[in-house]
Design a protein around this motif. Structure first.
Motif, PDB file in Angstrom:
ATOM      1  N   GLY A 292     -13.043   7.179  -9.845  1.00  0.00           N
ATOM      2  CA  GLY A 292     -11.608   7.334 -10.071  1.00  0.00           C
ATOM      3  C   GLY A 292     -11.040   8.528  -9.324  1.00  0.00           C
ATOM      4  N   LEU A 293     -11.765   9.659  -9.389  1.00  0.00           N
ATOM      5  CA  LEU A 293     -11.294  10.845  -8.674  1.00  0.00           C
ATOM      6  C   LEU A 293     -11.305  10.620  -7.168  1.00  0.00           C
ATOM      7  CD1 LEU A 293     -13.083  13.676 -10.705  1.00  0.00           C
ATOM      8  CD2 LEU A 293     -10.648  13.081 -10.749  1.00  0.00           C
ATOM      9  N   THR A 294     -12.345   9.895  -6.693  1.00  0.00           N
ATOM     10  CA  THR A 294     -12.418   9.619  -5.256  1.00  0.00           C
ATOM     11  C   THR A 294     -11.240   8.751  -4.814  1.00  0.00           C
ATOM     12  OG1 THR A 294     -14.826   9.748  -5.343  1.00  0.00           O
ATOM     13  CG2 THR A 294     -13.854   8.658  -3.432  1.00  0.00           C
ATOM     14  N   VAL A 295     -10.996   7.677  -5.579  1.00  0.00           N
ATOM     15  CA  VAL A 295      -9.886   6.782  -5.225  1.00  0.00           C
ATOM     16  C   VAL A 295      -8.557   7.514  -5.345  1.00  0.00           C
ATOM     17  CG1 VAL A 295      -8.697   4.656  -5.852  1.00  0.00           C
ATOM     18  CG2 VAL A 295     -11.187   4.721  -5.865  1.00  0.00           C
ATOM     19  N   PHE A 296      -8.417   8.337  -6.408  1.00  0.00           N
ATOM     20  CA  PHE A 296      -7.173   9.090  -6.565  1.00  0.00           C
ATOM     21  C   PHE A 296      -6.994  10.060  -5.406  1.00  0.00           C
ATOM     22  CE2 PHE A 296      -3.665  10.765  -8.860  1.00  0.00           C
ATOM     23  CZ  PHE A 296      -3.630  12.130  -8.617  1.00  0.00           C
ATOM     24  N   GLY A 297      -8.100  10.710  -5.006  1.00  0.00           N
ATOM     25  CA  GLY A 297      -8.017  11.612  -3.869  1.00  0.00           C
ATOM     26  C   GLY A 297      -7.631  10.897  -2.596  1.00  0.00           C
ATOM     27  N   VAL A 298      -8.238   9.706  -2.377  1.00  0.00           N
ATOM     28  CA  VAL A 298      -7.880   8.926  -1.198  1.00  0.00           C
ATOM     29  C   VAL A 298      -6.408   8.534  -1.245  1.00  0.00           C
ATOM     30  CG1 VAL A 298      -8.292   6.747   0.010  1.00  0.00           C
ATOM     31  CG2 VAL A 298     -10.227   8.091  -0.813  1.00  0.00           C
ATOM     32  N   SER A 299      -5.945   8.122  -2.467  1.00  0.00           N
ATOM     33  CA  SER A 299      -4.537   7.739  -2.608  1.00  0.00           C
ATOM     34  C   SER A 299      -3.614   8.921  -2.313  1.00  0.00           C
ATOM     35  CB  SER A 299      -4.286   7.217  -4.024  1.00  0.00           C
ATOM     36  OG  SER A 299      -5.124   6.128  -4.319  1.00  0.00           O
TER      37      SER A 299
END
Length: 623
Positions: A292-299
């Motif tokens: 989730g943090l990775t995807v949020f960071g990418v977003s």
């Protein structure tokens, strides 16, 4: 319109476009993140639950082995020739009760001394009258066991004797004509089963194994829980009761616990493994937070990048294309990282399995070589003893009456006829065990984990031998026909243990497809059109080896065929497949061996998997 007014309107329009486009992209990114994470989370949870069910299957198999071991000991006691003959003489009036008791006492005491868990035996005649008892007495109230007319063993328990659980095994004593002469009730300690239940290795900090039965409407545990309590929550009682009464198998959640349960085969016992949800799904939750943090960071990065790119001019398509490429590259890198992590975990599991298999094969092989080597000497010694006996009988034909009576009591003619057969069957059995051990060692190939030339046919044959239980004929199925069309192939340079894993995945998939396709076919139909797997190997002119594994199953529909090698894709029910077998096999062939793995299929005809490998590898590393 004045120039300043138009400029202000243009600035406001650009600000609004940046604001709304930024908010829109950020919202879409969050939605995409949620849509991506939720299915992944569900799959990871299902994987943990499958692991819990696998632990239950392992414990069930171990419990069955302990139970069958006790039944085998009881049946060995009743199957002794001496016991049958003495009881037969007593039933026919040729021996008195005192003689029977005196001789049976010695026989039963010898049986108890030879077993670690057998503590008592009570022998009854065919009228259910007690003849002799040795060791711990069987409790009263066993009329149903004694009145059983079948010639099969019956288990009852656990029954508390001297404040300890014991298992009763009732085994019939039958004559050579299969007539029932009586029945033994053997009493076993359950210390080994208690040790198995109390062994929480592999179950973490909160996991535990349950073994229970229903008695007078109540579900009772055989042994205490991990917290020393023998009181079960009401929800778990209902699950265990359904497992006993309805032969239910499943996994359920209650009060922060996850329980996998089923009925122990051939008993009225329920077996279960349970663990706290927090521990079972802890790793999943941590992975979810990371993803989730990775995807949020990418977003977030994508959104900031878009704002910076669009700030000079909202409508510049080239900058938008660059942003799209950047987002795609980051997403692709994340997917590759996730797949690589899964493959590393799978590779570690296969390495551990290979070490376990090799260790077991080594431990079995040493005593088996000793047994197999001495069987030849045993056969020679037995033959010499028989020759010596025949010589003496020919030399002295008129033997004293007591000698002739002793030979009849010893059943000399039966021993003379049966002893060579027994030794021959032992030789066949020991040879079979040695072949299985050799196949286990060839399959694990721990000594060939590096790149080296090997005989590819040995790997195929070893894998087939390990799958022999699924291939051989059964009462309800004539089995699977294996056709080997091996070519003349020199040694192939490869990673042997990895290719064995590929062979196992492809052959298991073929067997699963054939089992499902032929589930509703009769025995006669399968004899006329048998399930068939054809394995073909050949060398091409391009110095490559081609291995084809084909079945005559139903074939694969086009919509499934396109997804065969996708990670996590499976058509099997939950608990029977992870969807990683073909994906990992393709990675082993493509990346580690610079080869090809593809599938040809035709509906109604069958499916063929083709492996192409170079005969010699250049310097490559394992991915």
């Amino acid at each position: 319109m004045p120039r300043s007014t138009a400029l202000d309107a243009s600035n406001r329009l650009q600000r609004n476009l940046r604001r709304y486009s930024t908010a829109g992209v950020f919202c879409v990114s969050l939605v995409v993140a949620l849509v991506s994470v939720i299915p992944l989370y569900n799959k990871l949870k299902a994987s943990q639950e499958q692991d819990l069910q696998a632990k239950l299957s392992n414990r069930t198999l171990a419990t069955e082995q302990v139970l069958q071991g006790k039944i085998k000991v009881a049946e060995q006691v009743t199957s002794r020739t001496f016991a049958r003959r003495m009881l037969s003489d007593y039933v026919q009036g040729q021996a008195s009760l005192a003689e029977l008791r005196e001789l049976s006492l010695f026989d039963l005491e010898d049986a108890i001394n030879q077993s670690k868990s057998l503590v008592g035996v009570s022998r009854f005649d065919r009228n259910n009258q007690l003849l002799v008892r040795v060791g711990v007495a069987s409790p009263f109230g066993l009329s149903d066991i004694l009145k059983a007319d079948n010639n099969e063993s019956i288990t009852v328990g656990p029954i508390t004797i001297d404040n300890h659980p014991h298992l009763l095994v009732s085994s019939p004593i039958v004559s050579e004509q299969q007539g029932r002469l009586g029945r033994d009730i053997a009493v076993f300690r359950m210390l080994d089963m208690n040790k198995l239940v109390a062994d929480n290795s592999g179950l973490g900090e909160t996991g535990e194994m349950l073994l229970a039965q229903e008695y007078e409407g109540n579900v009772e545990l055989f042994f205490p829980l991990r917290n020393s309590s023998q009181v079960l929550p009401e929800q778990s009682i209902s699950f265990l009761r359904s497992a006993i009464a309805q032969d239910a198998v499943g996994i359920e959640h209650y009060n922060g616990q996850v329980i996998a349960f089923q009925r122990l085969p051939n008993t009225d016992w329920a077996i279960a493994v349970q663990m706290e949800q927090q521990e079972l799904y802890g790793a999943v939750n941590r992975d979810l937070i990371f993803v989730g943090l990775t995807v949020f960071g990418v977003s977030t990065i994508a959104t900031i990048s878009l704002v910076l790119v669009l700030s000079p001019l909202i409508g510049r398509v080239t900058d938008a294309d660059e942003l799209e490429k950047e987002v795609l590259a980051k997403t692709t890198a994340f997917e590759e990282l996730k797949q690589t992590q899964i493959q590393l975990v799978q590779a570690e599991k296969m390495s551990s399995l290979g070490q376990l298999v090799a260790g077991i094969a080594h431990e079995i092989n040493n005593p088996m070589n000793f047994i197999h080597g001495n069987l030849t000497h045993l056969e020679d010694a037995a033959q010499k003893l028989l020759e010596a006996t025949h010589f003496l009988l020919a030399k002295y034909p008129n033997l004293p009456a007591d000698v002739e009576e002793k030979l009849e009591d010893l059943e000399f003619e039966y021993i003379e006829e049966d002893l060579p057969k027994i030794i021959s069957s032992m030789q066949v059995g020991s040879k079979r065990i040695r072949e299985i051990v050799l196949s286990l060692r060839n399959f694990s190939r721990l000594d060939e984990s590096e790149l080296k030339p090997i005989n590819i046919h040995e790997g195929l044959d070893s894998t087939l031998l390990l799958l022999q239980n699924r291939v051989k004929p059964r009462p309800e199925n004539p089995g699977v026909k294996i056709i080997k069309a091996y070519g003349d192939i020199s040694q192939v340079e490869c990673y042997a243990s990895q290719l064995n894993q590929v062979f196992m995945n492809l052959l298991v998939n073929a067997l699963d497809a054939l089992d499902e396709h032929n589930a509703d076919c009769s025995f006669q139909d399968l004899e006329l059109n048998p399930a068939t797997i054809t394995i073909t190997t050949e060398v091409t002119q391009q110095n490559t080896i081609v291995i084809k594994i084909a079945d005559n199953g139903p074939g694969i529909p086009p919509d499934i065929h396109r997804k065969l090698f996708d990670p996590f894709f499976t058509t099997k029910p939950v608990g029977k497949g992870t969807g990683m077998g073909l994906s990992i096999s393709q990675q082993i062939v493509h990346e580690n061996h610079k080869g090809k793995l593809f599938c040809n299929t035709q509906l109604g005809i069958g499916t063929e998997f083709v492996i192409e490998l170079p005969l010699r590898q250049t310097s490559i590393g394992v991915g």
